[in-house]
Design a protein around this motif. Structure first.
Motif, PDB file in Angstrom:
ATOM      1  N   SER B  35      54.264 -53.287  83.824  1.00 51.73           N
ATOM      2  CA  SER B  35      53.380 -52.636  82.841  1.00 51.73           C
ATOM      3  C   SER B  35      53.887 -52.864  81.428  1.00 51.73           C
ATOM      4  O   SER B  35      53.111 -53.158  80.519  1.00 51.73           O
ATOM      5  CB  SER B  35      53.328 -51.127  83.074  1.00 51.73           C
ATOM      6  N   THR B  39      51.993 -54.807  78.510  1.00 48.56           N
ATOM      7  CA  THR B  39      51.635 -54.049  77.298  1.00 48.56           C
ATOM      8  C   THR B  39      52.178 -54.733  76.048  1.00 48.56           C
ATOM      9  O   THR B  39      51.488 -54.838  75.026  1.00 48.56           O
ATOM     10  CB  THR B  39      52.179 -52.610  77.391  1.00 48.56           C
ATOM     11  N   ASN B 107      42.924 -46.458  81.689  1.00 45.42           N
ATOM     12  CA  ASN B 107      43.616 -45.541  80.783  1.00 45.42           C
ATOM     13  C   ASN B 107      42.588 -44.727  79.978  1.00 45.42           C
ATOM     14  O   ASN B 107      41.822 -45.289  79.207  1.00 45.42           O
ATOM     15  CB  ASN B 107      44.506 -46.363  79.835  1.00 45.42           C
ATOM     16  N   GLU B 165      48.754 -48.852  74.793  1.00 46.06           N
ATOM     17  CA  GLU B 165      49.307 -48.308  76.037  1.00 46.06           C
ATOM     18  C   GLU B 165      48.929 -49.233  77.189  1.00 46.06           C
ATOM     19  O   GLU B 165      47.946 -49.976  77.092  1.00 46.06           O
ATOM     20  CB  GLU B 165      48.725 -46.914  76.305  1.00 46.06           C
ATOM     21  N   SER B 166      49.710 -49.134  78.266  1.00 53.21           N
ATOM     22  CA  SER B 166      49.399 -49.974  79.427  1.00 53.21           C
ATOM     23  C   SER B 166      48.035 -49.589  79.997  1.00 53.21           C
ATOM     24  O   SER B 166      47.597 -48.438  79.878  1.00 53.21           O
ATOM     25  CB  SER B 166      50.484 -49.811  80.487  1.00 53.21           C
ATOM     26  N   GLU B 168      47.180 -49.430  83.087  1.00 57.85           N
ATOM     27  CA  GLU B 168      47.343 -48.572  84.262  1.00 57.85           C
ATOM     28  C   GLU B 168      48.581 -47.698  84.081  1.00 57.85           C
ATOM     29  O   GLU B 168      49.533 -48.108  83.423  1.00 57.85           O
ATOM     30  CB  GLU B 168      47.554 -49.436  85.531  1.00 57.85           C
ATOM     31  N   PRO B 169      48.607 -46.501  84.688  1.00 59.54           N
ATOM     32  CA  PRO B 169      49.820 -45.661  84.590  1.00 59.54           C
ATOM     33  C   PRO B 169      50.956 -46.283  85.398  1.00 59.54           C
ATOM     34  O   PRO B 169      50.712 -46.851  86.465  1.00 59.54           O
ATOM     35  CB  PRO B 169      49.377 -44.330  85.183  1.00 59.54           C
ATOM     36  N   TYR B 170      52.180 -46.217  84.853  1.00 58.76           N
ATOM     37  CA  TYR B 170      53.302 -46.736  85.642  1.00 58.76           C
ATOM     38  C   TYR B 170      53.872 -45.664  86.547  1.00 58.76           C
ATOM     39  O   TYR B 170      54.626 -45.953  87.469  1.00 58.76           O
ATOM     40  CB  TYR B 170      54.392 -47.331  84.737  1.00 58.76           C
ATOM     41  N   GLU B 178      49.695 -38.563  84.209  1.00 60.94           N
ATOM     42  CA  GLU B 178      49.884 -40.007  84.293  1.00 60.94           C
ATOM     43  C   GLU B 178      50.673 -40.497  83.084  1.00 60.94           C
ATOM     44  O   GLU B 178      50.356 -40.125  81.944  1.00 60.94           O
ATOM     45  CB  GLU B 178      48.528 -40.720  84.354  1.00 60.94           C
ATOM     46  N   TYR B 180      51.923 -43.600  80.744  1.00 61.41           N
ATOM     47  CA  TYR B 180      51.560 -44.968  80.369  1.00 61.41           C
ATOM     48  C   TYR B 180      52.650 -45.549  79.472  1.00 61.41           C
ATOM     49  O   TYR B 180      53.180 -44.847  78.608  1.00 61.41           O
ATOM     50  CB  TYR B 180      50.225 -44.974  79.608  1.00 61.41           C
ATOM     51  N   ARG B 182      54.077 -47.465  76.358  1.00 59.32           N
ATOM     52  CA  ARG B 182      53.544 -47.632  75.001  1.00 59.32           C
ATOM     53  C   ARG B 182      54.310 -48.688  74.236  1.00 59.32           C
ATOM     54  O   ARG B 182      55.517 -48.822  74.382  1.00 59.32           O
ATOM     55  CB  ARG B 182      53.674 -46.317  74.220  1.00 59.32           C
TER      56      ARG B 182
END
Lengths: 142, 196
Positions: B35, B39, B107, B165-166, B168-170, B178, B180, B182
């Motif tokens: 991620s 990002t 996101n 931000e990514s 998808e959540p990591y 969630e 993310y 940055r």
């Protein structure tokens, strides 16, 4: 005797397994640190670039701003510590130690005067700290 | 039950739990690293184009003003973005962040940053639109002394802040939060063509 050998085998297996997990974890930690450092280095370079952008603004009439012996020397108060907050709600902070100096390059050219600007920025948010040096040549036509 | 067999089950179970926990941790770490790299790359793409554009503000604009509009969430400027692009005239470029949520990513914080580029401003239909996902985008303007400019003509320095931000959540916490990754960029650029 058979029970003892089983215990020894199990112990050896667990030791090997532990070594493998520790080494893999170290590898991932190192990767994470590299990713974070690259982000920090990115921001540190930007600070150095910002100083050089300010030097670009110096016009011929204000050449003394690059003369270390003049009262108008723009880097007289350096090094300076700059704290910058950022993020959607200013939730992050970066601390930079910015140092800069100017040096006249005596080329004997009657038409052009050049100054060598050296900018050094240190970000101590990571250990070891990140340091960036940038050099910029500013020329004034006489 | 045989004591040896029970002990084997207990030790084997502990080993299995340990391997599963390790696998979970490894998976999360891999997701976070991937991620973060994606990002950073996403930010780098935006920054490359943004830096090119900002350095070209006012270039080859003739007698026209450099800025058409300058606000904290958007700006429109004239400038020749690429040399030898077949267009002798200046281009018209707009960067604007909208309040529109970006549905292209999962996101929920992502909003749309739009870059509109027209090589031939006299023909609006030639405008090309690019869309990027960002978390925040803010622009500040300064005159040659670093003060807030009184009018568009006084703008010499442009400071841009981009936070991405990514997609998808990591990591998703037990309470559903969630996280993310940055990545952030902020720079004040002095456009060469605005100095003199």
């Amino acid at each position: 005797m058979n029970d003892y050998s089983d215990v020894l085998y199990l112990t050896a297996a667990m030791v090997i397994y532990s070594f493998l997990t520790i080494n893999t974890s170290r590898s991932f930690l190192s990767t994470s640190e590299t990713v974070i450092r690259s982000d920090v280095e990115y921001r540190t370079i930007i600070r150095a670039q910002d100083v050089i952008e300010q030097v670009k603004l110096v016009q011929r009439a204000d050449e003394n701003m690059l003369n270390p012996n003049h009262i108008d020397y723009m880097f007289a108060g350096y090094p300076v510590t700059d704290r910058e907050t950022y993020g959607y709600n200013d939730e992050y902070t970066d601390t930079f130690i910015i140092d800069a100096s100017s040096e006249y390059i005596d080329e004997g050219d009657p038409l052009v005067r050049r100054y060598k600007i050296t900018v050094n920025v240190i970000n101590e948010e990571v250990d070891p700290s990140t340091e960036v040096d940038l050099i910029f040549i500013k020329s004034f036509e006489r | 039950m045989n004591l040896g067999l029970a002990t084997t089950y207990i030790i084997g179970g502990l080993m299995l739990l340990s391997i599963l926990a390790y696998n979970y941790s490894l998976f999360n770490s891999t997701v976070e690293t991937t991620s973060s790299v994606i990002t950073q790359s996403k930010l780098d793409n935006i920054v490359s184009i943004l830096q090119n554009d900002l350095n070209r503000i006012g270039y080859d604009r003739g007698i026209s003003d450099a800025f058409v509009m300058a606000e904290d969430s958007a700006f429109i400027f004239r400038g020749n973005i690429f040399d030898n692009d077949g267009s002798d005239d200046f281009d018209l470029v707009e960067w604007a962040v909208t309040s529109e949520l970006d549905t292209a990513t999962t996101n929920p914080n992502d909003i749309v940053l739009i870059r509109k580029w027209n090589q031939t401003p006299s023909i609006p239909a030639n405008e090309i639109e690019f869309r990027y996902s960002v978390r925040d985008f803010e622009v500040n303007y300064y005159d040659i002394d670093g003060n807030v400019p009184a009018q568009l003509d006084d703008i010499v320095q442009v400071e841009v802040e981009v936070l991405v931000e990514s997609n998808e959540p990591y990591l998703t916490k037990k309470d559903g939060t969630e996280l993310y990754y940055r990545s952030y960029w902020k720079r004040r650029i002095v456009a060469n063509n605005l100095i003199y």
